[in-house]
Design a protein around this motif. Structure first.
Motif, PDB file in Angstrom:
ATOM      1  N   ASP A  94      -5.855   9.409  27.079  1.00  0.00           N
ATOM      2  CA  ASP A  94      -5.243   9.667  28.387  1.00  0.00           C
ATOM      3  C   ASP A  94      -3.908   8.939  28.422  1.00  0.00           C
ATOM      4  N   THR A  95      -2.805   9.691  28.397  1.00  0.00           N
ATOM      5  CA  THR A  95      -1.474   9.077  28.337  1.00  0.00           C
ATOM      6  C   THR A  95      -0.852   8.880  29.718  1.00  0.00           C
ATOM      7  N   ARG A  96      -1.611   9.101  30.771  1.00  0.00           N
ATOM      8  CA  ARG A  96      -1.091   8.843  32.118  1.00  0.00           C
ATOM      9  C   ARG A  96      -0.957   7.332  32.316  1.00  0.00           C
ATOM     10  N   THR A  97       0.061   6.915  33.038  1.00  0.00           N
ATOM     11  CA  THR A  97       0.311   5.478  33.225  1.00  0.00           C
ATOM     12  C   THR A  97      -0.794   4.783  34.009  1.00  0.00           C
ATOM     13  N   ASP A  98      -1.492   5.527  34.859  1.00  0.00           N
ATOM     14  CA  ASP A  98      -2.549   4.919  35.660  1.00  0.00           C
ATOM     15  C   ASP A  98      -3.948   5.222  35.116  1.00  0.00           C
TER      16      ASP A  98
END
Length: 197
Positions: free
Chosen positions: A110-114
């Motif tokens: 998961d490359t999302r920042t959150d």
């Protein structure tokens, strides 16, 4: 729903992921798939699944990236993709009447920042007992289905199922190349909803 990317050019994995009815794209990762010296089959599969996802992550922010790898073993020795008829026949001769373990590793990056869980990894095993069939049947099967791009030289989702006596696994899709039960669990942990109106 974040972008979903399958890190594979495998038509088998594309077909499996399509069953979930989620929009996705496929990107073929460029990595070296050679096992490391002394590396266990499970470790090889897990390392390569993660490496495939990470190779795509460099150019895919805000995405969920799926990496998969499968290693087949007989007596602890890795069995790769045969590549041609002669190698496939040799593999099937070696496996007849015996049990082969398929390690199917899965990575969800998961490359999302959150991201709550940036990296999820799992290895699902399938224990496959092959029938003790004569050379003529093995040769005829290979000429019909030509499974030269499959570890173990048999497509369980096709006619290759006739070579198999028994399959034991917690996930029936693992043997085909991507364990969907494990994947749906990972996607749920990443916030994906499957049943929306």
């Amino acid at each position: 729903m974040p972008r979903l990317i399958l890190g594979s050019s495998s038509r088998y994995r594309n077909e499996l992921l399509s069953r979930l009815r989620l929009p996705f794209s496929s990107v073929s990762p460029d990595i070296d798939e050679t096992p490391m010296p002394g590396e266990s089959p499970e470790a090889t599969a897990l390392r390569l699944a993660q490496a495939k996802a990470q190779a795509i992550a460099a150019n895919a922010p805000d995405a969920l990236i799926i990496g998969c790898d499968q290693v087949a073993t007989l007596d602890g020795r890795q069995i790769g993709k045969p590549g041609n008829h002669e190698n496939a026949l040799a593999q099937l001769r070696l496996m007849r009447g015996r049990e082969v373990i398929f390690h199917t590793a899965l990575c969800l990056l998961d490359t999302r920042t959150d991201a709550v869980l940036p990296l999820q990894l799992d290895n699902v095993q399938a224990f496959v007992r092959f029938r003790d069939l004569p050379d003529e049947e093995l040769d005829a099967y290979l000429r019909i289905e030509q499974p030269y791009d499959c570890a173990g030289s048999a497509k369980n989702e096709g006619l290759g199922i006739a070579l198999i006596e028994r399959i034991d696994s917690s996930d029936p899709t693992a043997l085909t190349g991507m364990p969907l039960i494990a994947l749906t669990s990972m996607l749920r942990h990443a916030g994906v909803q499957f049943f929306q109106e």
